[in-house]
Design an enzyme around this catalytic site. Structure first.
Site, PDB file in Angstrom:
ATOM      1  N   ARG A  97       0.478  -8.957  12.748  1.00 50.24           N
ATOM      2  CA  ARG A  97      -0.781  -8.765  12.026  1.00 50.24           C
ATOM      3  C   ARG A  97      -1.096  -9.924  11.107  1.00 50.24           C
ATOM      4  O   ARG A  97      -2.228 -10.078  10.649  1.00 50.24           O
ATOM      5  CB  ARG A  97      -0.753  -7.451  11.227  1.00 50.24           C
ATOM      6  CG  ARG A  97       0.278  -7.461  10.108  1.00 50.24           C
ATOM      7  CD  ARG A  97       0.320  -6.172   9.297  1.00 50.24           C
ATOM      8  NE  ARG A  97       1.220  -6.339   8.160  1.00 50.24           N
ATOM      9  CZ  ARG A  97       1.560  -5.373   7.320  1.00 50.24           C
ATOM     10  NH1 ARG A  97       1.096  -4.154   7.509  1.00 50.24           N
ATOM     11  NH2 ARG A  97       2.369  -5.617   6.316  1.00 50.24           N
ATOM     12  N   LYS A 119       0.784  -2.382  -4.495  1.00 55.19           N
ATOM     13  CA  LYS A 119      -0.513  -2.293  -3.801  1.00 55.19           C
ATOM     14  C   LYS A 119      -0.956  -0.835  -3.706  1.00 55.19           C
ATOM     15  O   LYS A 119      -0.141   0.083  -3.847  1.00 55.19           O
ATOM     16  CB  LYS A 119      -0.365  -2.884  -2.401  1.00 55.19           C
ATOM     17  CG  LYS A 119       0.695  -2.185  -1.565  1.00 55.19           C
ATOM     18  CD  LYS A 119       1.009  -2.912  -0.280  1.00 55.19           C
ATOM     19  CE  LYS A 119       2.125  -2.186   0.475  1.00 55.19           C
ATOM     20  NZ  LYS A 119       2.507  -2.918   1.700  1.00 55.19           N
ATOM     21  N   TYR A 140     -14.163  28.914   5.918  1.00 55.37           N
ATOM     22  CA  TYR A 140     -15.166  28.505   6.905  1.00 55.37           C
ATOM     23  C   TYR A 140     -14.692  28.868   8.307  1.00 55.37           C
ATOM     24  O   TYR A 140     -13.528  28.665   8.653  1.00 55.37           O
ATOM     25  CB  TYR A 140     -15.397  26.997   6.825  1.00 55.37           C
ATOM     26  CG  TYR A 140     -16.145  26.570   5.586  1.00 55.37           C
ATOM     27  CD1 TYR A 140     -17.497  26.868   5.442  1.00 55.37           C
ATOM     28  CD2 TYR A 140     -15.504  25.867   4.572  1.00 55.37           C
ATOM     29  CE1 TYR A 140     -18.190  26.479   4.307  1.00 55.37           C
ATOM     30  CE2 TYR A 140     -16.179  25.462   3.440  1.00 55.37           C
ATOM     31  CZ  TYR A 140     -17.531  25.770   3.318  1.00 55.37           C
ATOM     32  OH  TYR A 140     -18.212  25.377   2.193  1.00 55.37           O
TER      33      TYR A 140
HETATM   34  C1  LIG Z   1       3.910  -2.768   1.777  1.00 54.23           C
HETATM   35  C2  LIG Z   1       4.789  -3.911   2.016  1.00 54.23           C
HETATM   36  C3  LIG Z   1       6.147  -3.858   1.650  1.00 54.23           C
HETATM   37  C4  LIG Z   1       6.828  -2.608   1.149  1.00 54.23           C
HETATM   38  O1  LIG Z   1       7.234  -1.803   2.223  1.00 54.23           O
HETATM   39  P1  LIG Z   1       7.996  -0.415   1.978  1.00 54.23           P
HETATM   40  O2  LIG Z   1       8.295   0.074   3.333  1.00 54.23           O
HETATM   41  O3  LIG Z   1       7.039   0.461   1.248  1.00 54.23           O
HETATM   42  O4  LIG Z   1       9.199  -0.721   1.160  1.00 54.23           O
HETATM   43  C5  LIG Z   1       6.874  -5.022   1.770  1.00 54.23           C
HETATM   44  N1  LIG Z   1       6.315  -6.166   2.250  1.00 54.23           N
HETATM   45  C6  LIG Z   1       5.036  -6.228   2.640  1.00 54.23           C
HETATM   46  C7  LIG Z   1       4.501  -7.495   3.168  1.00 54.23           C
HETATM   47  C8  LIG Z   1       4.221  -5.114   2.539  1.00 54.23           C
HETATM   48  O5  LIG Z   1       2.955  -5.178   2.935  1.00 54.23           O
END
Ligand SMILES: *Cc1c(COP(=O)(O)O)cnc(C)c1O
Length: 381
Positions: free
Chosen positions: A143, A42, A269
């Site tokens: 969530r 993602k 700035y």
């Molecule tokens: C992003 C995510 C992960 C990965 O988590 P990390 O801490 O980056 O290993 C695993 N499961 C879900 C549902 C996620 O949203």
């Protein structure tokens, strides 16, 4: 680094795909024999670039790759557009308006309520297909997911919806909120809740179970389950105490100006830095428009020039920063500054940037903007 190179332009992100693969192999070594990975790609593989990362992992892991995890239907579409025909799980709740696209892409979706299961099954029936889904169980993250305590109630209803056809209840999972904390008691409790909940599922439903993010995969062996969902560990980020991995990402930018500043000269700035004595200032071609945060000043952030630290002076601009190169007399326009990563014997780590910017490795990785081209070192080199 530190020497002049003509290969790259103004500023860029370097991604070591071999290191991503090394980290994946290491993590697999902490999971049960025969375990497989569902790498989370993602947010453009945490900013590294989804397509090259997914291709490298697919090539290297082969059968040990179950599929890829994303958080948005558009990300699944991008993976498909790159030619990935294997499994994809959309791990976050999908808006009703996006379910049709998800079905058309042939992905699995995570569901958090009965209405989503029914809609998903309706798309399956309409198209004469059986669309797989995974049930998320909320064990404390709050969530997404069905509430763990009420598993008997909702699981019977989900099974009834499945019995009408069009959908296949393939998996069940939960997500940990504190698996990177020093104390794993809260994570162990979430695991107990998950285990209790899945004993309430009707026979044969949601049999593919997965719980582990990077931290739980490394520190708890994924709780013995044969599937894990790592993200940060693969990309070189910190996944809790005692989770050593290989750095993956470096960020570099050119020195574009070197100037001697007389006492009293000001920079940036608001003119917030004023030279107390004679100083050598180097302008680096990268700013907050590239993701280098304004919080760097006055937090005491530095960059590396010829393997030496050079402190950020004054406010970060959109396109440039100025650093104190008084201790680096050999610096010249065209030299390469390191904002993240190694230069000679010195390193700026994700943790350093996270500390200066008051954030976490995840946000440091995902924060580099599209303005910075990603340059890849191959997994096969
Ligand atoms: C992003 C995510 C992960 C990965 O988590 P990390 O801490 O980056 O290993 C695993 N499961 C879900 C549902 C996620 O949203």
């Amino acid at each position: 680094m530190g020497t002049t190179s003509t290969r790259q332009g103004r500023a860029w992100v370097e991604v070591d795909l071999g290191a991503v693969v090394t980290n994946a192999e290491r993590l697999l070594g902490h999971l049960p024999a025969g375990a497989r990975l569902l790498p989370m790609v993602k947010a453009d593989a945490y900013g590294l670039g989804m397509a090259p990362v997914a291709a490298a992992l697919a090539r290297a892991l082969g059968e040990r790759l179950w599929g890829f995890g994303v958080a948005a239907v558009a990300e699944a579409a991008a993976l498909r557009a790159e030619g990935w025909t294997g499994r994809i799980l959309v791990c976050a709740p999908v808006a009703p308006s996006e379910l049709e696209d998800a079905a058309a892409l042939g992905v699995r979706v995570a569901v958090s309520d009965l209405a989503a299961v029914r809609r998903w099954a309706r798309w399956g029936r309409r198209w004469g297909r059986t669309l797989p889904f995974h049930v998320e169980i909320d064990t404390g993250m709050g969530r997404a997911g069905f509430p763990w305590r009420a598993a008997s109630r909702w699981s019977a209803r989900v099974a009834a919806a499945v019995a009408e056809g069009g959908a296949d209840w393939e998996g069940a999972f939960t997500h940990f909120h504190s698996a990177d904390a020093p104390d794993l008691a809260a994570t162990d409790e979430q695991w107990r809740r998950f285990r209790w909940a899945v004993t309430r599922l009707p026979e044969g439903m949601g049999r593919l179970r997965h719980v582990a993010n990077s931290a739980a995969a490394w520190r708890r062996g994924g709780y013995g389950l044969p599937l894990a969902r790592p993200g940060i560990f693969l990309y070189g980020g910190e996944a809790g105490p005692g989770t050593p991995n290989v750095p993956v990402v470096s960020v570099r930018a050119r020195v574009v100006r070197v100037a001697l500043a007389a006492p009293g000269a000001t920079v940036g700035y608001g003119a917030e830095h004023r030279a107390a004595t004679s100083e050598r200032w180097a302008t680096i071609a990268l700013g907050y428009g590239d993701g280098y945060r304004r919080a760097s000043w006055p937090a005491g952030a530095h960059v590396l020039l010829h393997g030496r630290p050079a402190r950020v002076l004054g406010r970060v601009s959109m396109d440039m920063i100025v650093v104190d190169a008084t201790g680096v007399p050999q610096v010249r326009p065209g030299d390469i500054a390191t904002l993240l990563g190694r230069d000679g014997d010195a390193t700026i780590s994700l943790a350093d940037l996270a500390r200066w910017w008051d954030t976490i490795d995840y946000e440091v990785l995902t924060g580099w903007t599209r303005r910075l081209p990603r340059i890849y070192r191959g997994a096969d080199e």
